[in-house]
Design a protein around this motif. Structure first.
Motif, mmCIF file in Angstrom:
data_model
loop_
_atom_site.group_PDB
_atom_site.id
_atom_site.type_symbol
_atom_site.label_atom_id
_atom_site.label_comp_id
_atom_site.label_asym_id
_atom_site.label_seq_id
_atom_site.Cartn_x
_atom_site.Cartn_y
_atom_site.Cartn_z
ATOM 1 N N GLY A 3 0.830 -1.191 0.000
ATOM 2 C CA GLY A 3 0.000 0.000 0.000
ATOM 3 C C GLY A 3 0.863 1.239 0.000
ATOM 4 N N LEU A 4 0.267 2.369 0.327
ATOM 5 C CA LEU A 4 0.971 3.645 0.337
ATOM 6 C C LEU A 4 1.700 3.828 1.668
ATOM 7 C CD1 LEU A 4 -1.842 5.824 -1.255
ATOM 8 C CD2 LEU A 4 0.202 4.930 -2.397
ATOM 9 N N LEU A 5 2.916 4.368 1.588
ATOM 10 C CA LEU A 5 3.731 4.559 2.784
ATOM 11 C C LEU A 5 4.735 5.670 2.530
ATOM 12 C CD1 LEU A 5 4.410 3.457 5.657
ATOM 13 C CD2 LEU A 5 6.083 1.956 4.547
ATOM 14 N N ASP A 6 5.050 6.411 3.584
ATOM 15 C CA ASP A 6 6.104 7.417 3.495
ATOM 16 C C ASP A 6 7.412 6.738 3.110
ATOM 17 O OD1 ASP A 6 6.654 10.428 4.501
ATOM 18 O OD2 ASP A 6 8.381 9.148 4.951
ATOM 19 N N LEU A 7 8.120 7.295 2.132
ATOM 20 C CA LEU A 7 9.331 6.665 1.612
ATOM 21 C C LEU A 7 10.373 6.444 2.690
ATOM 22 C CD1 LEU A 7 11.175 5.647 -0.634
ATOM 23 C CD2 LEU A 7 11.726 8.031 -1.188
ATOM 24 N N SER A 8 10.566 7.418 3.567
ATOM 25 C CA SER A 8 11.586 7.252 4.603
ATOM 26 C C SER A 8 11.279 6.053 5.490
ATOM 27 C CB SER A 8 11.696 8.524 5.448
ATOM 28 O OG SER A 8 10.474 8.813 6.110
ATOM 29 N N ALA A 9 10.004 5.810 5.765
ATOM 30 C CA ALA A 9 9.616 4.685 6.600
ATOM 31 C C ALA A 9 9.931 3.360 5.920
ATOM 32 C CB ALA A 9 8.127 4.767 6.933
ATOM 33 N N GLU A 10 9.663 3.278 4.614
ATOM 34 C CA GLU A 10 9.963 2.046 3.890
ATOM 35 C C GLU A 10 11.466 1.779 3.849
ATOM 36 O OE1 GLU A 10 8.541 -1.014 0.911
ATOM 37 O OE2 GLU A 10 8.492 -0.519 3.036
ATOM 38 N N LEU A 11 12.258 2.808 3.572
ATOM 39 C CA LEU A 11 13.705 2.614 3.482
ATOM 40 C C LEU A 11 14.318 2.317 4.846
ATOM 41 C CD1 LEU A 11 14.729 5.398 0.931
ATOM 42 C CD2 LEU A 11 14.462 2.937 0.513
ATOM 43 N N GLY A 12 13.903 3.035 5.871
ATOM 44 C CA GLY A 12 14.474 2.820 7.197
ATOM 45 C C GLY A 12 14.164 1.448 7.742
ATOM 46 N N SER A 13 12.905 1.023 7.629
ATOM 47 C CA SER A 13 12.504 -0.290 8.109
ATOM 48 C C SER A 13 13.248 -1.392 7.366
ATOM 49 C CB SER A 13 10.989 -0.461 7.933
ATOM 50 O OG SER A 13 10.600 -1.775 8.227
ATOM 51 N N THR A 14 13.326 -1.272 6.044
ATOM 52 C CA THR A 14 13.990 -2.293 5.241
ATOM 53 C C THR A 14 15.473 -2.362 5.546
ATOM 54 O OG1 THR A 14 12.387 -2.007 3.455
ATOM 55 C CG2 THR A 14 14.489 -3.025 2.890
ATOM 56 N N ALA A 15 16.149 -1.230 5.521
ATOM 57 C CA ALA A 15 17.601 -1.224 5.711
ATOM 58 C C ALA A 15 17.984 -1.733 7.093
ATOM 59 C CB ALA A 15 18.146 0.186 5.486
ATOM 60 N N LEU A 16 17.236 -1.317 8.125
ATOM 61 C CA LEU A 16 17.570 -1.769 9.474
ATOM 62 C C LEU A 16 17.338 -3.266 9.624
ATOM 63 C CD1 LEU A 16 18.492 -1.046 12.313
ATOM 64 C CD2 LEU A 16 16.108 -0.548 12.903
ATOM 65 N N SER A 17 16.251 -3.773 9.076
ATOM 66 C CA SER A 17 15.955 -5.200 9.234
ATOM 67 C C SER A 17 17.005 -6.080 8.566
ATOM 68 C CB SER A 17 14.571 -5.515 8.649
ATOM 69 O OG SER A 17 14.577 -5.457 7.240
ATOM 70 N N LEU A 18 17.606 -5.594 7.486
ATOM 71 C CA LEU A 18 18.613 -6.387 6.783
ATOM 72 C C LEU A 18 20.006 -6.217 7.362
ATOM 73 C CD1 LEU A 18 17.507 -5.842 3.082
ATOM 74 C CD2 LEU A 18 16.905 -7.704 4.636
ATOM 75 N N ALA A 19 20.189 -5.208 8.208
ATOM 76 C CA ALA A 19 21.517 -4.896 8.732
ATOM 77 C C ALA A 19 21.748 -5.409 10.140
ATOM 78 C CB ALA A 19 21.737 -3.383 8.698
ATOM 79 N N LYS A 20 20.754 -6.095 10.740
ATOM 80 C CA LYS A 20 20.882 -6.485 12.139
ATOM 81 C C LYS A 20 20.561 -7.959 12.333
ATOM 82 C CE LYS A 20 16.179 -5.707 13.788
ATOM 83 N NZ LYS A 20 16.071 -7.079 14.341
ATOM 84 N N GLY A 21 20.864 -8.440 13.540
ATOM 85 C CA GLY A 21 20.461 -9.768 13.957
ATOM 86 C C GLY A 21 19.150 -9.717 14.697
ATOM 87 N N PRO A 22 18.861 -10.744 15.537
ATOM 88 C CA PRO A 22 17.595 -10.746 16.279
ATOM 89 C C PRO A 22 17.436 -9.557 17.223
ATOM 90 C CG PRO A 22 18.598 -12.918 16.275
ATOM 91 C CD PRO A 22 19.611 -11.989 15.710
ATOM 92 N N GLY A 23 18.527 -9.033 17.738
ATOM 93 C CA GLY A 23 18.467 -7.851 18.594
ATOM 94 C C GLY A 23 19.058 -6.653 17.875
ATOM 95 N N PHE A 24 19.610 -5.722 18.644
ATOM 96 C CA PHE A 24 20.138 -4.494 18.048
ATOM 97 C C PHE A 24 21.606 -4.263 18.431
ATOM 98 C CE2 PHE A 24 15.571 -4.076 18.455
ATOM 99 C CZ PHE A 24 15.213 -3.665 17.173
ATOM 100 N N ASP A 25 22.283 -5.340 18.825
ATOM 101 C CA ASP A 25 23.679 -5.204 19.242
ATOM 102 C C ASP A 25 24.664 -5.366 18.088
ATOM 103 O OD1 ASP A 25 23.069 -4.769 21.939
ATOM 104 O OD2 ASP A 25 22.973 -6.924 22.359
#
Length: 307
Positions: A197-219
């Protein structure tokens, strides 16, 4: 399920493990192999726009986006051609894989597909004190931890409601996470389009990039992988939006809403007929009670990842 249109089965319909909202099966017939998704009709968090999502998927597939071929969609069942590939673990992906995801999003955002529904975010949940009290009263195994985090959950709700979204708004997948991806010959295949659906571009990029750059946590966030997604997006002609907290507010707000949905499912005390099993909902709540406060506390640090 009436699946006779897909051919004569060559073996029984098989349940596929996983699924945080719906239930998926594999069907092998004399016409090929199919992924059959049984939609949760009991307690969906948001309206599923069947026809528009299917039209978007067909356009993306025709444009060469790496994804399963969409076969049919109705109110109860989604059918796609089965795609073989390796599951993507929840750990930092390679820079090449991340860059290609950015390129895919840039291509996706150029598609000219009609979308008639304005973006509507579900109301930000604020009934955490009442839910925590019910969890304690019913002896939920995570109740004490949950109750201790109520102030943080309310602070997250304040952030979600007050954060500015700079735009532009794009028609996109909205849920590019490791569990919605496969790797085929080391390259991405994008699954599970029903939240499109429709979404603010920054939200799509931030969510995607962070999810691919981390493990199960944020360490163990890998900044180079995060930036590879953005490099791929810009390299394929996409224009990066302004930096700011809007890059992460969709992720944390979506997780907040998903947590409440699972809390309510757990408090019901009975196995629902559709959607995830009770054990999956309990695990989701336990993960969120620890993970959401951790993510919220790290938001200032995540600004350093942005361009």
């Amino acid at each position: 399920m009436d699946l006779s249109r897909l051919g004569t089965p060559t073996r029984p319909l098989t349940r596929v493990s996983g699924g945080f909202a719906n239930r998926t099966y594999r069907l092998d017939t004399d016409q090929g192999s199919f992924a059959v998704k049984e939609l949760n009709l009991v307690d969906r968090r948001a309206t599923y726009h069947v026809e528009e999502v299917f039209r978007f998927e067909r356009a993306a597939f025709a444009a060469g986006i790496p994804m399963p071929e969409p076969i049919s969609a109705d109110r109860e069942l989604l059918v796609h051609r089965w795609v073989e590939g390796e599951r993507v673990p929840e750990s930092p992906v390679s820079r090449a894989y991340a860059r290609e995801i950015g390129e895919i999003l840039a291509r996706l955002h150029t598609l000219d597909v009609e979308w008639t529904h304005a973006p509507v975010d579900e109301p930000t949940p604020r009934d955490w004190p009442a839910l925590a009290a019910r969890a304690v009263a019913t002896g939920q195994p995570w109740a004490d931890e949950f109750a201790a985090q109520v102030p943080t959950f309310l602070a997250i709700a304040d952030l979600v409601d007050t954060c500015d979204r700079p735009g532009p708004v794009v028609l996109t997948h909205r849920d590019v996470q490791p569990w919605n991806l496969l790797a085929r010959d080391g390259r991405p295949v994008l699954l599970d389009w029903e939240l499109s659906g429709l979404l603010d571009l920054s939200a799509e990029l931030g969510s995607t990039a962070l999810s691919l750059a981390k493990g199960p946590g944020f360490d163990d966030i890998e900044p180079a992988v995060f930036r590879a997604v953005l490099d791929g997006y810009a390299g394929a002609g996409g224009v990066l939006p302004p930096s700011g907290p809007s890059w992460f507010v969709h992720l944390i707000g979506g997780w907040l809403g998903h947590t409440r949905w699972n809390v309510v499912r757990c408090l019901a005390g009975a196995e629902a007929a559709t959607g995830p099993e009770s054990a999956v909902s309990h695990a989701a709540v336990r993960d969120a009670v620890r993970g959401l406060p951790d993510l919220f506390g790290r938001l200032p640090q995540l600004d350093a990842l942005l361009p």
